[in-house]
Design a protein around this motif. Structure first.
Motif, PDB file in Angstrom:
ATOM      1  N   THR A 149       0.820  -1.211   0.000  1.00  0.00           N
ATOM      2  CA  THR A 149       0.000   0.000   0.000  1.00  0.00           C
ATOM      3  C   THR A 149       0.857   1.265   0.000  1.00  0.00           C
ATOM      4  O   THR A 149       0.329   2.352  -0.184  1.00  0.00           O
ATOM      5  N   SER A 150       2.168   1.129   0.150  1.00  0.00           N
ATOM      6  CA  SER A 150       3.051   2.289   0.154  1.00  0.00           C
ATOM      7  C   SER A 150       3.841   2.396  -1.152  1.00  0.00           C
ATOM      8  O   SER A 150       3.671   3.342  -1.904  1.00  0.00           O
ATOM      9  N   CYS A 151       4.682   1.411  -1.438  1.00  0.00           N
ATOM     10  CA  CYS A 151       5.550   1.488  -2.619  1.00  0.00           C
ATOM     11  C   CYS A 151       4.889   0.952  -3.881  1.00  0.00           C
ATOM     12  O   CYS A 151       5.420   1.126  -4.969  1.00  0.00           O
ATOM     13  N   ARG A 152       3.753   0.287  -3.751  1.00  0.00           N
ATOM     14  CA  ARG A 152       2.955  -0.266  -4.860  1.00  0.00           C
ATOM     15  C   ARG A 152       3.610  -1.440  -5.581  1.00  0.00           C
ATOM     16  O   ARG A 152       3.169  -1.850  -6.637  1.00  0.00           O
ATOM     17  N   ARG A 153       4.682  -2.015  -5.009  1.00  0.00           N
ATOM     18  CA  ARG A 153       5.253  -3.224  -5.603  1.00  0.00           C
ATOM     19  C   ARG A 153       4.270  -4.371  -5.394  1.00  0.00           C
ATOM     20  O   ARG A 153       3.600  -4.448  -4.370  1.00  0.00           O
ATOM     21  N   SER A 154       4.247  -5.298  -6.364  1.00  0.00           N
ATOM     22  CA  SER A 154       3.385  -6.473  -6.263  1.00  0.00           C
ATOM     23  C   SER A 154       4.255  -7.705  -6.083  1.00  0.00           C
ATOM     24  O   SER A 154       5.227  -7.907  -6.814  1.00  0.00           O
ATOM     25  N   PHE A 155       3.889  -8.525  -5.105  1.00  0.00           N
ATOM     26  CA  PHE A 155       4.639  -9.730  -4.778  1.00  0.00           C
ATOM     27  C   PHE A 155       3.815 -10.955  -5.163  1.00  0.00           C
ATOM     28  O   PHE A 155       2.633 -11.047  -4.803  1.00  0.00           O
ATOM     29  N   ALA A 166       9.693  -8.967  -6.705  1.00  0.00           N
ATOM     30  CA  ALA A 166       8.570  -8.038  -6.816  1.00  0.00           C
ATOM     31  C   ALA A 166       8.434  -7.492  -8.239  1.00  0.00           C
ATOM     32  O   ALA A 166       9.415  -7.327  -8.958  1.00  0.00           O
ATOM     33  N   VAL A 167       7.194  -7.201  -8.597  1.00  0.00           N
ATOM     34  CA  VAL A 167       6.899  -6.542  -9.868  1.00  0.00           C
ATOM     35  C   VAL A 167       6.748  -5.064  -9.550  1.00  0.00           C
ATOM     36  O   VAL A 167       5.920  -4.673  -8.714  1.00  0.00           O
ATOM     37  N   GLU A 168       7.569  -4.251 -10.185  1.00  0.00           N
ATOM     38  CA  GLU A 168       7.551  -2.811  -9.944  1.00  0.00           C
ATOM     39  C   GLU A 168       6.256  -2.216 -10.514  1.00  0.00           C
ATOM     40  O   GLU A 168       5.757  -2.697 -11.532  1.00  0.00           O
ATOM     41  N   PRO A 169       5.743  -1.161  -9.894  1.00  0.00           N
ATOM     42  CA  PRO A 169       4.532  -0.527 -10.428  1.00  0.00           C
ATOM     43  C   PRO A 169       4.816   0.106 -11.776  1.00  0.00           C
ATOM     44  O   PRO A 169       5.936   0.580 -12.020  1.00  0.00           O
ATOM     45  N   SER A 170       3.836   0.085 -12.640  1.00  0.00           N
ATOM     46  CA  SER A 170       4.009   0.690 -13.954  1.00  0.00           C
ATOM     47  C   SER A 170       3.990   2.211 -13.833  1.00  0.00           C
ATOM     48  O   SER A 170       3.263   2.767 -13.007  1.00  0.00           O
ATOM     49  N   ALA A 171       4.808   2.869 -14.624  1.00  0.00           N
ATOM     50  CA  ALA A 171       4.841   4.340 -14.597  1.00  0.00           C
ATOM     51  C   ALA A 171       3.585   4.870 -15.269  1.00  0.00           C
ATOM     52  O   ALA A 171       3.203   4.450 -16.345  1.00  0.00           O
ATOM     53  N   GLU A 172       2.923   5.779 -14.575  1.00  0.00           N
ATOM     54  CA  GLU A 172       1.665   6.306 -15.119  1.00  0.00           C
ATOM     55  C   GLU A 172       1.773   7.770 -15.395  1.00  0.00           C
ATOM     56  O   GLU A 172       2.465   8.516 -14.876  1.00  0.00           O
TER      57      GLU A 172
END
Length: 65
Positions: free
Chosen positions: A39-45, A59-65
């Motif tokens: 909920t903070s860095c938005r990485r997905s595990f 981890a999958v890094e959040p996509s740049a929006e």
């Protein structure tokens, strides 16, 4: 298939990033994905065979929006 974790376990799991923020089930784009998202860095595990893989290298890094 959505992640099936006990509520108690989900409450104590935290992201391994320095903020140690809580995790939520799924990804922002797919709430039924087999991932837990910080909920903070938005990485997905990923969750493999019902086991959360809470490693920053996985981890999958959040996509740049």
């Amino acid at each position: 298939m959505a992640v099936q974790l006990e509520a108690q376990l989900l409450e104590i799991l935290a992201c391994p990033c320095p903020e140690h923020a809580p995790l939520q089930v799924g990804t922002p784009d797919d709430p039924d994905a087999d991932f837990l998202t910080c909920t903070s860095c938005r990485r997905s595990f990923p969750v493999r065979d019902g086991i959360p893989v809470l490693l920053l290298d996985e981890a999958v890094e959040p996509s740049a929006e």
